[in-house]
Design a protein around this motif. Structure first.
Motif, PDB file in Angstrom:
ATOM      1  N   THR A 102      -7.080   4.194  -6.179  1.00  0.00           N
ATOM      2  CA  THR A 102      -6.852   3.365  -4.994  1.00  0.00           C
ATOM      3  C   THR A 102      -6.200   4.168  -3.885  1.00  0.00           C
ATOM      4  O   THR A 102      -6.637   4.133  -2.730  1.00  0.00           O
ATOM      5  N   THR A 103      -5.179   4.910  -4.225  1.00  0.00           N
ATOM      6  CA  THR A 103      -4.470   5.672  -3.196  1.00  0.00           C
ATOM      7  C   THR A 103      -5.312   6.822  -2.665  1.00  0.00           C
ATOM      8  O   THR A 103      -5.264   7.141  -1.479  1.00  0.00           O
ATOM      9  N   GLN A 118       0.827  -1.203   0.000  1.00  0.00           N
ATOM     10  CA  GLN A 118       0.000   0.000   0.000  1.00  0.00           C
ATOM     11  C   GLN A 118       0.866   1.260   0.000  1.00  0.00           C
ATOM     12  O   GLN A 118       0.564   2.228  -0.698  1.00  0.00           O
ATOM     13  N   THR A 119       1.934   1.233   0.760  1.00  0.00           N
ATOM     14  CA  THR A 119       2.859   2.369   0.775  1.00  0.00           C
ATOM     15  C   THR A 119       3.486   2.553  -0.599  1.00  0.00           C
ATOM     16  O   THR A 119       3.598   3.673  -1.102  1.00  0.00           O
ATOM     17  N   ALA A 168      -8.657   6.831  -2.481  1.00  0.00           N
ATOM     18  CA  ALA A 168      -9.726   6.259  -1.664  1.00  0.00           C
ATOM     19  C   ALA A 168      -9.227   5.875  -0.274  1.00  0.00           C
ATOM     20  O   ALA A 168      -9.932   6.054   0.720  1.00  0.00           O
ATOM     21  N   PHE A 169      -8.006   5.388  -0.213  1.00  0.00           N
ATOM     22  CA  PHE A 169      -7.457   4.941   1.066  1.00  0.00           C
ATOM     23  C   PHE A 169      -6.518   5.953   1.705  1.00  0.00           C
ATOM     24  O   PHE A 169      -5.885   5.671   2.710  1.00  0.00           O
ATOM     25  N   ARG A 170      -6.422   7.142   1.069  1.00  0.00           N
ATOM     26  CA  ARG A 170      -5.561   8.212   1.587  1.00  0.00           C
ATOM     27  C   ARG A 170      -4.131   7.724   1.818  1.00  0.00           C
ATOM     28  O   ARG A 170      -3.531   7.963   2.847  1.00  0.00           O
ATOM     29  N   LEU A 171      -3.605   7.046   0.798  1.00  0.00           N
ATOM     30  CA  LEU A 171      -2.232   6.557   0.847  1.00  0.00           C
ATOM     31  C   LEU A 171      -1.309   7.584   0.216  1.00  0.00           C
ATOM     32  O   LEU A 171      -1.709   8.340  -0.650  1.00  0.00           O
ATOM     33  N   GLY A 222       1.059   4.169  -2.936  1.00  0.00           N
ATOM     34  CA  GLY A 222       0.996   5.605  -2.688  1.00  0.00           C
ATOM     35  C   GLY A 222       2.138   6.338  -3.367  1.00  0.00           C
ATOM     36  O   GLY A 222       1.938   7.397  -3.980  1.00  0.00           O
TER      37      GLY A 222
END
Length: 160
Positions: free
Chosen positions: A91-92, A48-49, A94-97, A52
């Protein structure tokens, strides 16, 4: 020679380009860089990182200014330039990555709700455009010649 964080992000973007987001795995990124997957975790905590950081790289060239239509076009162009670029950014976001600063930058030039609506529209339309173009490229659907014009029409509606 050890890889840097920049090397890891660049390698991940090459894997993304070759295989698409669905198959952009840490194992493939490690293979691209000629290292074991565990070596990647010296640079990023998790996938996930890394996503981002990839999104940050995709949108990095986008200049945000008071011309919201031009800014939206630049964002769309940047995402279309990378296979599944809009999906990575979506994706990033939506998940605030990552350091997804586009919404904040847009809000500096408009109302926060307008900024969020623009981002949702631009990213969503671009994601649909990329998916459609991929499907057309393999013959699943016929190419839609109206995608660019429909983007413009929708953008005009929002900005009105």
């Amino acid at each position: 020679m050890a890889n840097s964080l920049d090397d890891v992000v660049s390698g991940a973007l090459r894997v993304l380009d070759a295989y698409g987001l669905e198959y952009c795995t840490m194992r493939r990124v490690a293979g691209e860089l000629g290292v074991q997957p565990s070596a990647l975790y010296h640079h990023v905590a998790d996938k996930q990182t890394l996503l981002g950081l990839m999104a940050d790289r995709v949108v990095a060239p986008v200049e945000v200014d008071a011309d919201l239509a031009a800014t939206s076009q630049r964002l769309r162009t940047a995402m279309l330039a990378v296979r599944d670029g809009a999906e990575v950014v979506a994706t990033t976001a939506a998940f605030r990555l990552g350091q997804f600063a586009l919404e904040t930058a847009l809000a500096d030039h408009s109302d926060r709700d307008v900024a969020r609506t623009l981002l949702l529209y631009v990213v969503g339309h671009t994601q649909a455009t990329q998916l459609h173009r991929q499907a057309a490229a393999v013959g699943i659907v016929e190419a839609d010649p109206d995608l660019d014009a429909s983007f413009e029409r929708g953008l005009a509606i929002i900005l009105r």
